[in-house]
Design an enzyme around this catalytic site. Structure first.
Site, PDB file in Angstrom:
ATOM      1  N   ASP A  82     -32.721   0.399  21.878  1.00  0.00           N
ATOM      2  CA  ASP A  82     -33.936  -0.159  22.481  1.00  0.00           C
ATOM      3  C   ASP A  82     -34.297   0.596  23.753  1.00  0.00           C
ATOM      4  O   ASP A  82     -35.468   0.865  24.036  1.00  0.00           O
ATOM      5  CB  ASP A  82     -33.730  -1.643  22.820  1.00  0.00           C
ATOM      6  CG  ASP A  82     -33.418  -2.497  21.609  1.00  0.00           C
ATOM      7  OD1 ASP A  82     -33.696  -2.061  20.477  1.00  0.00           O
ATOM      8  OD2 ASP A  82     -32.888  -3.607  21.791  1.00  0.00           O
ATOM      9  N   ASN A 110     -30.809   6.383  14.847  1.00  0.00           N
ATOM     10  CA  ASN A 110     -29.392   6.648  15.111  1.00  0.00           C
ATOM     11  C   ASN A 110     -28.752   7.251  13.855  1.00  0.00           C
ATOM     12  O   ASN A 110     -29.301   7.171  12.759  1.00  0.00           O
ATOM     13  CB  ASN A 110     -28.652   5.397  15.605  1.00  0.00           C
ATOM     14  CG  ASN A 110     -28.557   4.298  14.567  1.00  0.00           C
ATOM     15  OD1 ASN A 110     -28.161   4.530  13.424  1.00  0.00           O
ATOM     16  ND2 ASN A 110     -28.905   3.079  14.956  1.00  0.00           N
TER      17      ASN A 110
END
Length: 332
Positions: free
Chosen positions: A274, A203
């Site tokens: 996830d 990210n």
């Protein structure tokens, strides 16, 4: 692959080794209607208690939700929370053959106390020191023995100590010898240790932290420059940079681009990474193009943000939206 149906059906035949830091997520949910007379703090009237699998275990939950078979490989404490973790695995009908109970660690837990959708406080209990030698040897032994069953390895690193440079190096070596693709979701401590992997997903916040860089704009030019710095530090076949509400950036060395996020009613941004690594990893095993991988992962990551707490993807919802997506459709 000729259709979205074939892609989702093919997930069912895959087995994934998920290596990383697992968590037991506890939730206390209720409503606040007054301030305590003992101190200026809210008083929560408890309505619901929950416990869920979190961390790398949530990746395993996503893998299973997509129809594939996950095998978790991790170290938990020989403590009541470790027992709770194994009970959750049993309840979810997932194997525990890759789980090591250690007297040298505590099981990582996160307790979230919420009123409606408002977080009041989070309480963490964890060890973040590297594995002792005995636990490291046990983990590598489990990884070596389980790899023959697997079509993919996912490293889910939360900087809690389960993953270290030796575990990374040995696992990559073993997987490469067996031509098993490797997907990585890193954190700062081991950021540049994942060399020679198939897909490196990060990210934007962890990218800045891991490389020690800072930039504000999220236009394609700035992202391309950041990706170049990432490629100079981490050798991978493909890169995904998730941008939260701004979508996702992908780079395979041959092609790159930025994909916009889709309109969502955001509830919480827990567990989206996830879901992204789970979808991306499974797509990788099918040899799908990087733009397809990025867009399907982009859809899934946004979907789970519409749910409260850390939850896996809903396969049927993902399938329905994927069927209507023009970016995915042009590849099938």
């Amino acid at each position: 692959m000729k259709s979205i149906e074939e892609v989702f059906e093919a997930f069912k035949g895959k087995t994934v080794l998920v290596v990383g830091d697992v968590v037991v997520d506890y939730y206390l949910r209720g409503n606040v209607s007054k301030i305590s007379k003992e101190a200026p703090v809210p008083v929560l009237t408890l309505e619901k208690r929950e416990r869920r699998l979190g961390g790398a275990a949530n990746v395993a939950m996503n893998i299973r939700a997509l129809g594939a078979t996950p095998i978790l490989c991790s170290v938990v404490g020989d403590d009541p929370d470790g027992e709770a973790f194994e009970q959750l695995l049993e309840y979810e009908k997932m194997p525990n053959k890759g789980i090591i109970r250690s007297q040298n660690r505590v099981t990582t837990t996160k307790l979230r106390i919420t009123s409606g959708l408002q977080h009041l406080i989070r309480v963490d209990n964890e060890d973040v020191h590297p594995l002792v030698d005995l636990d490291q040897k046990s983990l590598l032994h489990h990884i070596k023995n389980l790899l023959d069953e697997c079509d993919l390895v996912i490293f889910e690193d939360y900087d809690k100590g389960t993953i270290n440079p030796k575990v990374i190096k040995e696992t990559i070596k073993l997987a490469n010898e067996k031509n098993i693709p490797i997907a990585v979701d890193p954190k700062r401590r081991n950021f540049t240790k994942y060399q020679g992997v198939s897909i490196f997903k990060v990210n934007i916040a962890d990218l800045k932290d891991g490389l020690g860089i800072e930039f504000d704009a999220l236009e394609e030019k700035e992202l391309s420059d950041a990706a170049s710095k990432l490629k100079a530090s981490v050798n991978a076949d493909n890169y995904l940079i998730t941008l939260s509400k701004n979508g996702i950036f992908y780079d395979s060395g041959k092609e790159s681009g930025k994909l916009k996020s889709h309109p969502r009613q955001i509830v919480e941004v827990l567990g989206a990474g996830d879901t992204v690594i789970s979808i991306a990893g499974l797509c990788l095993t099918l040899g799908l193009p990087i733009e397809f991988i990025a867009e399907l992962a982009n859809i899934g990551g946004g979907m789970v943000c519409e749910m409260a707490g850390v939850v896996p993807i809903d396969k049927e919802m993902l399938f329905k939206e994927a069927k209507e997506n023009p970016i995915l459709g042009k590849y099938l």
